[in-house]
Design a protein around this motif. Structure first.
Motif, mmCIF file in Angstrom:
data_model
loop_
_atom_site.group_PDB
_atom_site.id
_atom_site.type_symbol
_atom_site.label_atom_id
_atom_site.label_comp_id
_atom_site.label_asym_id
_atom_site.label_seq_id
_atom_site.Cartn_x
_atom_site.Cartn_y
_atom_site.Cartn_z
ATOM 1 N N TYR A 83 0.857 -1.186 0.000
ATOM 2 C CA TYR A 83 0.000 0.000 0.000
ATOM 3 C C TYR A 83 0.894 1.236 0.000
ATOM 4 N N TYR A 84 0.282 2.398 -0.013
ATOM 5 C CA TYR A 84 1.024 3.653 0.057
ATOM 6 C C TYR A 84 0.615 4.393 1.321
ATOM 7 N N GLU A 85 1.591 4.943 1.990
ATOM 8 C CA GLU A 85 1.318 5.788 3.154
ATOM 9 C C GLU A 85 1.344 7.231 2.692
ATOM 10 N N CYS A 86 0.270 7.931 2.998
ATOM 11 C CA CYS A 86 0.115 9.273 2.448
ATOM 12 C C CYS A 86 -0.122 10.296 3.562
ATOM 13 N N GLU A 87 0.667 11.347 3.548
ATOM 14 C CA GLU A 87 0.468 12.457 4.476
ATOM 15 C C GLU A 87 -0.314 13.549 3.749
ATOM 16 N N LEU A 88 -1.477 13.872 4.290
ATOM 17 C CA LEU A 88 -2.367 14.854 3.667
ATOM 18 C C LEU A 88 -2.580 16.039 4.598
ATOM 19 N N LEU A 89 -2.942 17.166 4.021
ATOM 20 C CA LEU A 89 -3.325 18.336 4.789
ATOM 21 C C LEU A 89 -4.729 18.717 4.342
ATOM 22 N N VAL A 90 -5.701 18.554 5.237
ATOM 23 C CA VAL A 90 -7.075 18.942 4.934
ATOM 24 C C VAL A 90 -7.211 20.429 5.220
ATOM 25 N N GLN A 91 -7.505 21.193 4.188
ATOM 26 C CA GLN A 91 -7.560 22.646 4.309
ATOM 27 C C GLN A 91 -8.995 23.144 4.204
ATOM 28 N N PHE A 92 -9.343 24.108 5.052
ATOM 29 C CA PHE A 92 -10.646 24.747 5.019
ATOM 30 C C PHE A 92 -10.481 26.100 4.328
ATOM 31 N N PHE A 93 -11.551 26.691 3.870
ATOM 32 C CA PHE A 93 -11.459 28.014 3.258
ATOM 33 C C PHE A 93 -11.270 29.090 4.316
ATOM 34 N N ALA A 94 -11.582 28.763 5.554
ATOM 35 C CA ALA A 94 -11.472 29.706 6.665
ATOM 36 C C ALA A 94 -11.360 28.899 7.948
ATOM 37 N N GLU A 95 -11.367 29.573 9.084
ATOM 38 C CA GLU A 95 -11.361 28.846 10.338
ATOM 39 C C GLU A 95 -12.652 28.039 10.472
ATOM 40 N N LYS A 96 -12.563 26.918 11.163
ATOM 41 C CA LYS A 96 -13.705 26.012 11.258
ATOM 42 C C LYS A 96 -14.960 26.710 11.764
ATOM 43 N N GLU A 97 -14.833 27.594 12.733
ATOM 44 C CA GLU A 97 -16.010 28.239 13.311
ATOM 45 C C GLU A 97 -16.787 29.066 12.286
ATOM 46 N N ASP A 98 -16.115 29.502 11.215
ATOM 47 C CA ASP A 98 -16.789 30.284 10.187
ATOM 48 C C ASP A 98 -17.743 29.449 9.341
ATOM 49 N N PHE A 99 -17.637 28.132 9.449
ATOM 50 C CA PHE A 99 -18.509 27.243 8.686
ATOM 51 C C PHE A 99 -19.900 27.115 9.308
ATOM 52 N N LYS A 100 -20.036 27.486 10.575
ATOM 53 C CA LYS A 100 -21.261 27.213 11.318
ATOM 54 C C LYS A 100 -22.507 27.745 10.622
ATOM 55 N N LYS A 101 -22.508 29.006 10.238
ATOM 56 C CA LYS A 101 -23.697 29.627 9.639
ATOM 57 C C LYS A 101 -24.059 28.984 8.307
ATOM 58 N N LEU A 102 -23.056 28.663 7.500
ATOM 59 C CA LEU A 102 -23.329 28.063 6.196
ATOM 60 C C LEU A 102 -23.851 26.643 6.349
ATOM 61 N N LEU A 103 -23.292 25.876 7.275
ATOM 62 C CA LEU A 103 -23.787 24.527 7.535
ATOM 63 C C LEU A 103 -25.231 24.574 8.035
ATOM 64 N N GLU A 104 -25.535 25.549 8.888
ATOM 65 C CA GLU A 104 -26.910 25.721 9.378
ATOM 66 C C GLU A 104 -27.842 26.122 8.242
ATOM 67 N N LEU A 105 -27.367 26.991 7.362
ATOM 68 C CA LEU A 105 -28.177 27.439 6.237
ATOM 69 C C LEU A 105 -28.477 26.284 5.295
ATOM 70 N N GLU A 106 -27.492 25.434 5.063
ATOM 71 C CA GLU A 106 -27.711 24.264 4.210
ATOM 72 C C GLU A 106 -28.803 23.367 4.782
ATOM 73 N N GLU A 107 -28.747 23.114 6.094
ATOM 74 C CA GLU A 107 -29.765 22.275 6.715
ATOM 75 C C GLU A 107 -31.134 22.943 6.672
ATOM 76 N N ARG A 108 -31.161 24.255 6.828
ATOM 77 C CA ARG A 108 -32.429 24.991 6.780
ATOM 78 C C ARG A 108 -33.073 24.873 5.404
ATOM 79 N N ILE A 109 -32.258 25.008 4.363
ATOM 80 C CA ILE A 109 -32.774 24.910 2.995
ATOM 81 C C ILE A 109 -33.345 23.521 2.736
#
Length: 235
Positions: A83-109
């Motif tokens: 197999y291959y061992e892979c080191e990844l970096l998961v990047q967000f567009f902003a700090e995680k806390e900034d996702f809260k409103k958009l995630l809530e909006l998605e669920e609302r829709i």
């Protein structure tokens, strides 16, 4: 090692990225992870390393927001024979806390869209919802769907990204079109055999009709002869 098993698909990679996001602290904007992958997924990751930053590198179920906004950067890949061992970096567009409103909006829709609506009715509903709740940001500070969900205003990029994310959340096949000459971005929706073009930025600022730029023929051809699809609709 987050996953002891060998990852073999984009879906499995997406689930790892999603897990890493939810494990992150509110102030974190990226997080590393080590995974085991097979050769096919290794080839895919090497390909996106060349095209770093492209939309939708993998598939994250049940979250259009994360499916569109999380990015994986390949840091290192080592051949371990079986197999291959892979080191990844998961990047967000902003700090995680900034996702809260958009995630809530998605669920609302998802909750407010009535059962039985046709795709055309869903697109019309979403156009009305966005144009009634998001104002155009003339200061050009709210440049993403994340910012638009927090400030209730946005640039054309924010409008287009918001329509893309919320549209996919309710089952629409949505893509984005961009023009460097016009310095503008808008959307298209595939409904049956038709492609509908929709510009929620123009619709939000147009006082005559908020459905003016929603039609099944290309828009902005004169001002944007260089226009091209920059995010393809998922079928």
């Amino acid at each position: 090692m987050v996953n002891k098993d060998i990852l073999t698909s984009k879906e499995e990679l997406g689930l790892v990225a999603k897990k890493i996001f939810y494990e992150a602290e509110d102030k974190e904007a990226y997080k590393p992870v080590m995974v085991k992958i097979n050769e096919e997924l290794k080839d895919f990751l090497e390909e996106i390393r060349i095209r770093d930053g492209i939309d939708k590198q993998f598939i994250i179920p049940a979250s259009s927001t994360l499916n569109n906004l999380l990015v994986v950067r390949v840091e290192d890949i080592k051949d371990k024979s079986d197999y291959y061992e892979c080191e990844l970096l998961v990047q967000f567009f902003a700090e995680k806390e900034d996702f809260k409103k958009l995630l809530e909006l998605e669920e609302r829709i998802k909750e407010v869209v009535e059962e039985g609506l046709t795709d055309l009715e869903k697109a019309e509903f979403l156009n009305d919802f966005i144009t009634e709740n998001i104002n155009y940001d003339r200061d050009h500070r709210s440049r993403s769907s994340l910012a638009a969900a927090i400030t209730h205003k946005g640039t054309c990029t924010a409008f287009a990204q918001l329509f893309l994310i919320l549209g996919e959340a309710i089952g629409l096949k949505v893509g984005c079109i961009s023009s460097k000459e016009m310095k503008h971005r808008w959307n298209y929706v595939i409904i049956g055999d038709e492609r509908y073009y929709i510009d929620t930025t123009f619709n939000a600022t147009n006082k005559i009709s908020n459905k003016l730029f929603f039609q099944n023929t290309p828009i902005h051809l004169e001002k944007a002869p260089d226009q091209k699809i920059v995010v393809n609709a998922i079928y």
